[in-house]
Motif scaffolding. Structure first.
Motif, PDB file in Angstrom:
ATOM      1  N   THR A  12       0.827  -1.194   0.000  1.00  0.00           N
ATOM      2  CA  THR A  12       0.000   0.000   0.000  1.00  0.00           C
ATOM      3  C   THR A  12       0.865   1.249   0.000  1.00  0.00           C
ATOM      4  O   THR A  12       1.947   1.275   0.601  1.00  0.00           O
ATOM      5  N   LYS A  16       1.150   2.141  -6.946  1.00  0.00           N
ATOM      6  CA  LYS A  16       0.691   1.174  -7.955  1.00  0.00           C
ATOM      7  C   LYS A  16      -0.311   1.787  -8.931  1.00  0.00           C
ATOM      8  O   LYS A  16      -0.222   1.555 -10.134  1.00  0.00           O
ATOM      9  N   SER A  17      -1.269   2.540  -8.407  1.00  0.00           N
ATOM     10  CA  SER A  17      -2.321   3.086  -9.267  1.00  0.00           C
ATOM     11  C   SER A  17      -1.745   4.029 -10.316  1.00  0.00           C
ATOM     12  O   SER A  17      -2.094   3.951 -11.501  1.00  0.00           O
ATOM     13  N   SER A  33      -9.079  -3.767 -11.125  1.00  0.00           N
ATOM     14  CA  SER A  33      -8.611  -3.548  -9.759  1.00  0.00           C
ATOM     15  C   SER A  33      -8.319  -4.882  -9.088  1.00  0.00           C
ATOM     16  O   SER A  33      -9.151  -5.789  -9.087  1.00  0.00           O
ATOM     17  N   ASP A  35      -7.644  -5.018  -5.844  1.00  0.00           N
ATOM     18  CA  ASP A  35      -7.803  -4.682  -4.430  1.00  0.00           C
ATOM     19  C   ASP A  35      -9.134  -5.241  -3.947  1.00  0.00           C
ATOM     20  O   ASP A  35     -10.179  -4.971  -4.538  1.00  0.00           O
ATOM     21  N   GLN A  38     -11.890  -2.321  -3.069  1.00  0.00           N
ATOM     22  CA  GLN A  38     -12.356  -1.301  -4.013  1.00  0.00           C
ATOM     23  C   GLN A  38     -13.621  -1.737  -4.749  1.00  0.00           C
ATOM     24  O   GLN A  38     -14.265  -0.928  -5.412  1.00  0.00           O
ATOM     25  N   THR A  47     -10.076   3.251   0.646  1.00  0.00           N
ATOM     26  CA  THR A  47      -9.501   2.234  -0.248  1.00  0.00           C
ATOM     27  C   THR A  47      -8.619   2.857  -1.322  1.00  0.00           C
ATOM     28  O   THR A  47      -8.094   2.145  -2.180  1.00  0.00           O
ATOM     29  N   LYS A  49      -9.312   4.696  -3.944  1.00  0.00           N
ATOM     30  CA  LYS A  49      -9.770   4.541  -5.322  1.00  0.00           C
ATOM     31  C   LYS A  49      -9.294   5.718  -6.167  1.00  0.00           C
ATOM     32  O   LYS A  49      -9.285   6.860  -5.701  1.00  0.00           O
ATOM     33  N   GLY A  99      -3.096  -3.868  -8.051  1.00  0.00           N
ATOM     34  CA  GLY A  99      -3.568  -3.979  -6.672  1.00  0.00           C
ATOM     35  C   GLY A  99      -2.628  -4.784  -5.804  1.00  0.00           C
ATOM     36  O   GLY A  99      -1.662  -5.377  -6.287  1.00  0.00           O
ATOM     37  N   THR A 101      -3.800  -7.142  -3.246  1.00  0.00           N
ATOM     38  CA  THR A 101      -4.373  -8.311  -2.577  1.00  0.00           C
ATOM     39  C   THR A 101      -3.796  -9.563  -3.235  1.00  0.00           C
ATOM     40  O   THR A 101      -4.334 -10.080  -4.212  1.00  0.00           O
TER      41      THR A 101
END
Length: 309
Positions: A12, A16-17, A33, A35, A38, A47, A49, A99, A101
């Motif tokens: 986090t 990344k985004s 996504s 994540d 999200q 989150t 976004k 993401g 996760t």
């Protein structure tokens, strides 16, 4: 020929985004996504976004598709993401999963086979009441008595997984193992995993700063909306970024203490994310600590071009 997919992974607050949008823009790609939170409507600030403006016209999927009281599992993510990957490839575009996760991403890349046991919401609620009254250790001991193998593999602090193992035992009379996922040794896609990393002290400083900015942007109000409108046991309410403020709303701690707890939980989560990706899959790592980010993006572009000649 296997379908192509590029994954942008990492902890986090590492960026990344931003990287995903720039890479997707260069390769005429579309973004899925990766994540787990999200997917929920109304959970925007906590989150992280990307806004409609930040998306730069690039289609984004698996964002705002569920209500906060809906359940959303790795199995559901795998099915939805694989459908999008197929559609994006068919359009001649390059899909990017962006993401942190890790297990969700692994479920897609390895096409994990999930065996879902039936659920019993009444039993689950009963176990959640039990853990509130007796604590996590007592709940884990209950699991140990009924399913010793699962108890060895599930940490006592992971209440959600402990309850799920007990639920499977309660509903089916069997232990969790027959319903465990099967992990293939081969990959389902012609994929690339780009991992973003950063000096830990710099990353932790970015996390702390981001929490402060989220609070300024209205995170407390967003968490209060979730607290007021949904029960505390829904999946969305367990997300880092929201659950830390619930004690504040109950009058059990100050706002400063809640924000400090969020920073701490976020730092611990970042550490777990890095450990997960380093141990689980083959990743091409890019250190984002110092130097112009544009140069880092250019290196990623050359890496992808080299792999997909």
């Amino acid at each position: 020929m296997k379908e192509k997919v590029v994954v942008i992974a990492g902890p986090t607050a590492v960026g990344k985004s931003e990287a995903g949008i720039k890479l997707a823009s260069h390769f005429q790609g579309e973004i899925i996504s990766g994540d787990s939170m999200q997917i929920y409507k109304g959970l925007d600030i906590g989150t992280a976004k990307v806004s409609k403006e930040e998306r730069a016209g690039i289609p984004h999927y698996l964002i705002d598709e569920c209500e906060p009281d809906d359940s959303f599992s790795a199995s559901a993510f795998k099915e939805a993401a694989q459908k999008r990957i197929e559609e994006i490839n068919q359009r001649g575009k390059l899909p990017f999963i962006v993401g942190g996760t890790g297990f969700y991403i692994q479920s897609v890349l390895r096409n994990l086979d999930f065996h879902d046991a039936p659920s019993d919401e009444e039993f689950r609620n009963k176990m959640e009441t039990y853990v509130r009254n007796h604590g996590r250790t007592a709940l884990h001991e209950k699991l140990k008595q009924q399913d010793e193998e699962s108890a060895r593999s599930i940490h006592p602090n992971n209440t959600k997984k402990v309850i799920r193992a007990l639920e499977i035992r309660h509903v089916t009379g069997k232990t969790k193992q027959p319903f465990a996922r099967r992990e293939p040794t081969t990959f389902h896609y012609d994929h690339i995993i780009i991992g973003l990393t950063m000096d830990r002290n710099v990353l932790y400083s970015r996390i702390n700063e981001r929490v402060d900015k989220m609070v300024e942007a209205g995170l407390v109000e967003e968490a209060k909306w979730l607290y007021d409108h949904y029960p505390p046991n829904v999946q969305a309410a367990q997300a880092i970024g929201y659950k830390e403020f619930f004690p504040y709303f109950r009058g059990d701690c100050s706002l400063e203490e809640a924000a400090a707890q969020l920073k701490k939980n976020s730092r611990h989560y970042a550490k777990r994310q890095l450990t997960w990706f380093r141990n689980k899959e083959e990743v091409e790592w890019f250190d984002m600590t110092a130097g112009p980010r544009e140069e880092k993006i250019e290196k990623m572009i050359r890496w992808i071009e080299g792999k997909y000649k």
